[in-house]
Structure formats: structure tokens, C-alpha cells
Design a protein around this motif. Structure first.
Motif, PDB file in Angstrom:
ATOM      1  N   UNK A  82      40.743  42.621  36.935  1.00  0.00           N
ATOM      2  CA  UNK A  82      40.988  42.291  38.342  1.00  0.00           C
ATOM      3  C   UNK A  82      40.969  43.583  39.149  1.00  0.00           C
ATOM      4  N   UNK A  83      40.105  43.636  40.174  1.00  0.00           N
ATOM      5  CA  UNK A  83      40.035  44.819  41.023  1.00  0.00           C
ATOM      6  C   UNK A  83      41.099  44.734  42.120  1.00  0.00           C
ATOM      7  N   UNK A  84      41.160  43.576  42.796  1.00  0.00           N
ATOM      8  CA  UNK A  84      42.257  43.381  43.752  1.00  0.00           C
ATOM      9  C   UNK A  84      42.515  41.893  43.989  1.00  0.00           C
ATOM     10  N   UNK A  91      44.627  32.489  46.567  1.00  0.00           N
ATOM     11  CA  UNK A  91      44.452  33.897  46.197  1.00  0.00           C
ATOM     12  C   UNK A  91      42.968  34.234  46.234  1.00  0.00           C
ATOM     13  N   UNK A  92      42.626  35.298  46.974  1.00  0.00           N
ATOM     14  CA  UNK A  92      41.251  35.797  46.969  1.00  0.00           C
ATOM     15  C   UNK A  92      41.229  36.973  46.016  1.00  0.00           C
ATOM     16  N   UNK A  93      40.346  36.877  45.038  1.00  0.00           N
ATOM     17  CA  UNK A  93      40.364  37.867  43.944  1.00  0.00           C
ATOM     18  C   UNK A  93      39.005  38.531  43.821  1.00  0.00           C
ATOM     19  N   UNK A  94      39.019  39.828  43.613  1.00  0.00           N
ATOM     20  CA  UNK A  94      37.775  40.538  43.294  1.00  0.00           C
ATOM     21  C   UNK A  94      37.843  40.958  41.825  1.00  0.00           C
ATOM     22  N   UNK A 165      29.636  45.923  38.336  1.00  0.00           N
ATOM     23  CA  UNK A 165      29.372  44.738  39.170  1.00  0.00           C
ATOM     24  C   UNK A 165      30.682  44.045  39.547  1.00  0.00           C
ATOM     25  N   UNK A 166      30.650  43.363  40.674  1.00  0.00           N
ATOM     26  CA  UNK A 166      31.864  42.713  41.197  1.00  0.00           C
ATOM     27  C   UNK A 166      31.593  41.237  41.424  1.00  0.00           C
ATOM     28  N   UNK A 167      32.628  40.429  41.352  1.00  0.00           N
ATOM     29  CA  UNK A 167      32.499  38.999  41.635  1.00  0.00           C
ATOM     30  C   UNK A 167      33.744  38.539  42.389  1.00  0.00           C
ATOM     31  N   UNK A 168      33.540  37.706  43.420  1.00  0.00           N
ATOM     32  CA  UNK A 168      34.692  37.188  44.179  1.00  0.00           C
ATOM     33  C   UNK A 168      35.081  35.803  43.691  1.00  0.00           C
ATOM     34  N   UNK A 169      36.359  35.567  43.636  1.00  0.00           N
ATOM     35  CA  UNK A 169      36.889  34.265  43.184  1.00  0.00           C
ATOM     36  C   UNK A 169      37.974  33.808  44.143  1.00  0.00           C
ATOM     37  N   UNK A 170      38.202  32.512  44.161  1.00  0.00           N
ATOM     38  CA  UNK A 170      39.391  31.992  44.844  1.00  0.00           C
ATOM     39  C   UNK A 170      40.179  31.184  43.821  1.00  0.00           C
TER      40      UNK A 170
END
Ligand SMILES: Cc1cc2nc3c(=O)[nH]c(=O)nc-3n(C[C@H](O)[C@H](O)[C@H](O)COP(=O)(O)OP(=O)(O)OC[C@H]3O[C@@H](n4cnc5c(N)ncnc54)[C@H](O)[C@@H]3O)c2cc1C
Ligand code: SF4
Ligand code: SF4
Length: 411
Positions: A82-84, A91-94, A165-170
């Protein structure tokens, strides 16, 4: 309305058990695991059965892994952290995926990469055939080997990039199941771990048994005949500031000793201890059986010295005899305990959930051991404190129930 996703951080037995419970209840789960494999520490443990099952729990990890990998409601993110995390309504997660990984969709588990690179530890092989992919890249070893790595896989499944690489999640809720760090026995300098090859940890013994099927001495591969287990290494130690009992090391040492004895009745095994953690449904009866096969000495050895033929001299104060004693062993196993994960502080800061005085995640409600100070964030397994496999699974089930209640989902 579509039920909300849940993110689980940590793919050990607790994270997998929570993921499976939530998926069975109809939720989509993002399971985030920082290593290249699911299963955590326990996927590497061997079966301790003698003529009967000794209830060590190792086989339940393999079964759970198979169920999780086969469940299409669980989206597995390996080599990912988890980056942030930001809290809005949800919850918005990167997520941050490491720059080097093996693509599960392309890898055929042929093992070519492992065969070519295993000698320098660049490619790791998973313990379970249910791990997909079965191989992973050892991030610490890749820097100097980027080009070779890219070309080594005939399927092009190895991805090595300069960019992470990054991915966004909710997610509607989060479960922290990031587990523990085993105690580093080098910190107990007088025992000579890493100095004397035949002083090993409980985890090393698991690896050795898995590879050889018997307690092979690291110095020469010969089967050890006289083995000592030293209990409470790293736990219940005022000098280290670790006052807690890890709860798992007495059971694993005794089950291991019994299963070794079952395979080879000529083995001479001694357990050095302060107290035996003699709790649990069937453990007291099992402990009594052990006394017929294993010698128990109530004393924690002071130090260990190398002796002839890679044997080890151990110095101790024998309470029963009221005198110091010296004894020689072929192999000494340090029963290391459960320490807080070194990532806990970072995760605590990212999520705003505090740690307790020992460094495990703190419960906001003493009556609810999966609670944290933030609504919608739960803790499961050894991230909260020492537990065995069965207790970690039960705790994960409670965390999953907490999530379902929080999200208003009926099971
Ligand atoms: C030597 C030894 C022997 C043992 N033998 C037994 C036994 O025989 N029977 C028994 O019941 N118990 C045994 N135990 C206890 C057992 O290992 C634990 O109960 C079990 O592993 C706990 O599972 P967990 O999921 O909480 O943690 P872990 O197994 O530690 O799994 C945590 C997972 O989270 C991942 N992770 C960590 N940090 C992050 C992060 N920041 N982001 C994403 N992922 C992360 C890790 O890579 C890991 O996969 C033993 C323990 C030790 C030390
Ligand atoms: S619980 Fe342990 S001893 Fe029993 S069958 Fe499973 S792995 Fe073997
Ligand atoms: S379980 Fe046994 S060895 Fe482990 S800390 Fe507790 S008393 Fe010591």
C-alpha cells in the motif's frame, strides 16, 4: 446496490482466511501481499503427524491457499504494498507493485528461470504447488541482474522495469493482516547463531526437514542424533524488552520433537525451558506423552561453544541438580518467537491506527480483539499479537464478521 470491495493487507493464513470468508459472503476482495507468494510464514511448515495427527495446523494453510487461489471473487495482488490510503466516504487506496515481478497470466510454472538462477537466490520457489506463479523474484538480488532476468523466461513472464507501477482501488473496509517477524536469533549473541552452523532456529529446522526429511546438520548434512531445543528465544526476555509469551514455540518445539522421535526412536532430544505453555484443548495430555520420549530440563542455557566434529557445548545451570553443567549436542534448535512486523510503524502512520506498547496493532475495544481506532479498519491474526494458525484463522473470521456488520451485509 453492488456490495463494496474490501481490501486485505497481508496474504498469510489470517489474510487468506478473512478473504475467503468475505468472498463466500459475496464480497469482492483485494488481497494485497508484499512478497511473491501467498501463505505467509505458515505455508512453509511441515506436517508433524506421528501415528496420529498432532493438530499442528500446517495442512490447513495449504487447503486455504488452494481455496483462495481458486476463488474468483478474490483479486490477488502479489509483490504489492500500500502506497497511501485516504478516507472519504470509502477508502481510496494507491497500491505500489514492485518493479520486478513474474506475471501470473504468462508464467507456465516451467521452472526454467529457477533452474538457471537458483544458485544466486534471484528466483525463489514457493512452498506450495498451489501458489501461482510458483516462482517469484527476490527483489533484493535483482539490481545487478536486470538484463539477464528479462531474457531468461521463454514466455516473457518476467517483468523488470525501471519504473514502479501503481494501481488505484476503492474499498469500503480494510483488514490489516500483515503478520509478524520471527525473532532474529543473532540478537542472542551467546548462542552463536550464524557463527556456529549447527545452531539453527525453529524456522531453519522446518526448512531443513522439508528439504531432507530428517534433521540434517547444516555443517555436513549428517543426521543429527543428539538435539537440544532452547525455549523462549526472544520472548519473555527482560533484557530484550520482549515480555510477552509467543504462545506458539512450546507447541511447535514439542510437536516437532515428537514427530522426529516417531521417525527415529533412537534420537536423543532435550528441551530446555522456563515453563511449558501447557494450554489448549488437547495439549496437556500431549505434553504428558512427550515426557516419555523427550528429556525436559528446567533451565535456559547461558551460552554455546563449538566443540569437536562440529558439535556444540552448552553451558547451563541445572536447577534440579543445583549446579552448573556442560553438555554436548549435534544440533541446537532455538525456539524463536513472534515479534511485531517491522512494517507496523509505517502502516500505523499510513492508516492512523495506533500500536500497543509491544508494537502490535492495538485494539480500541478490549472486548473486540479485531477493532482498531478507525471505523472500517480491522486487524486479524498475529498483526494483533502472538497466535497459532488455528487462532489466527478464528481471529480472521471475527474480523470478516466485523466487516460484514460494518458494511451492513447479511451473511
Ligand atoms: C518457528 C515457528 C514455527 C511455528 N509453527 C507453528 C505450528 O506448527 N503451528 C501453528 O499453529 N503455528 C505455528 N507458528 C505460528 C504461525 O506461524 C502463525 O500463527 C501464522 O503464521 C500467523 O499467520 P498471519 O497471517 O497472522 O501472519 P504471517 O504468517 O506472518 O503472514 C503475514 C503475511 O503478510 C505479508 N505482509 C507483511 N507486511 C506486509 C505489508 N506491509 N504489505 C503487504 N503484505 C505484508 C507477509 O509477507 C505475509 O505473507 C509458528 C511460528 C514460528 C515463528
Ligand atoms: S494438523 Fe499437522 S499433524 Fe495433523 S495432518 Fe495436518 S499437518 Fe499433519
Ligand atoms: S510458548 Fe513456550 S517457548 Fe514460547 S515464549 Fe511461551 S513459554 Fe517461551
Amino acid at each position: 446496490m453492488e456490495p463494496k470491495n474490501v481490501m486485505i493487507i497481508g496474504g498469510g493464513i489470517a489474510g487468506m482466511a478473512a478473504a475467503w470468508e468475505l468472498a463466500e459472503a459475496g464480497l469482492n476482495v483485494d488481497l494485497v501481499e508484499k512478497s511473491g507468494f501467498l501463505g505467509g510464514h505458515a505455508i512453509g511448515y511441515t506436517c508433524k503427524a506421528t501415528s496420529e495427527c498432532l493438530q499442528c495446523g500446517a495442512c490447513s494453510v495449504e487447503k486455504m491457499l488452494k481455496d483462495v487461489v481458486g476463488n474468483d471473487k478474490i483479486n490477488i495482488h502479489l509483490s504489492t504494498e500500500v502506497e497511501n490510503i485516504k478516507k472519504n466516504n470509502d477508502y481510496s487506496i494507491k497500491l505500489k507493485k514492485t518493479a520486478a515481478f513474474i506475471d501470473v497470466k504468462k508464467c507456465t510454472d516451467c521452472g526454467i528461470c529457477y533452474d538457471k538462477l537458483k544458485d544466486n537466490d534471484i528466483i525463489l520457489q514457493g512452498y506450495s504447488k498451489n501458489n501461482a506463479p510458483l516462482y517469484a523474484i527476490n527483489r533484493e538480488k535483482i539490481d545487478e541482474n536486470k538484463i539477464t532476468l528479462k531474457e531468461i523466461c521463454p514466455e516473457g513472464a518476467i517483468s523488470v522495469s525501471d519504473k514502479t507501477s501503481y494501481e488505484d482501488l476503492t474499498a469500503g473496509a480494510i483488514i490489516v493482516a500483515t503478520g509478524f517477524d520471527p525473532f532474529n536469533p543473532e540478537r542472542k549473541g551467546t548462542y552463536g547463531y550464524e557463527k556456529f552452523p549447527n545452531v539453527i532456529s525453529g524456522l531453519d529446522l522446518e526448512r531443513i526437514k522439508r528439504q531432507n526429511g530428517f534433521p540434517a546438520r547444516p555443517s555436513d548434512g549428517a543426521a543429527a542424533q543428539k538435539i537440544a531445543f532452547i525455549q523462549c528465544v526472544g520472548s519473555r526476555d527482560e533484557n530484550l524488552g520482549n515480555l510477552w509469551c509467543s504462545q506458539i514455540c512450546c507447541p511447535y518445539a514439542l510437536r516437532t520433537a515428537e514427530s522426529l522421535k516417531h521417525k527415529n526412536p533412537d534420537l536423543d532430544i532435550t528441551v530446555f525451558y522456563m515453563d511449558i505453555q501447557n494450554t489448549g484443548k488437547s495439549f496437556p495430555v500431549f505434553y504428558e506423552t512427550c515426557k516419555n520420549d523427550i528429556r525436559f530440563i528446567r533451565s535456559i542455557p547461558v551460552d554455546i561453544f563449538p566443540a569437536e566434529n562440529d558439535t556444540l557445548n552448552m553451558r547451563l545451570f541445572d536447577e534440579a541438580q543445583g549446579a552448573t553443567a556442560m553438555e554436548t549436542f549435534d544440533l541446537v534448535v532455538l525456539s524463536i518467537g513472534i515479534m511485531p512486523n517491522s512494517d507496523n510503524e509505517k502502516l500505523s502512520a499510513q492508516m492512523g491506527i495506533p500500536l500497543d506498547e509491544d508494537g502490535f496493532f492495538k485494539n480500541s475495544d478490549e472486548l473486540n480483539k479485531t477493532s482498531t481506532s478507525i471505523d472500517g479498519i480491522f486487524v486479524a491474526g498475529t498483526a494483533q499479537g502472538p497466535k497459532n494458525i488455528a487462532a489466527s484463522m478464528a481471529h480472521a473470521g471475527q474480523a470478516a464478521s466485523g466487516v460484514l456488520n460494518y458494511l451492513g451485509v447479511n451473511k
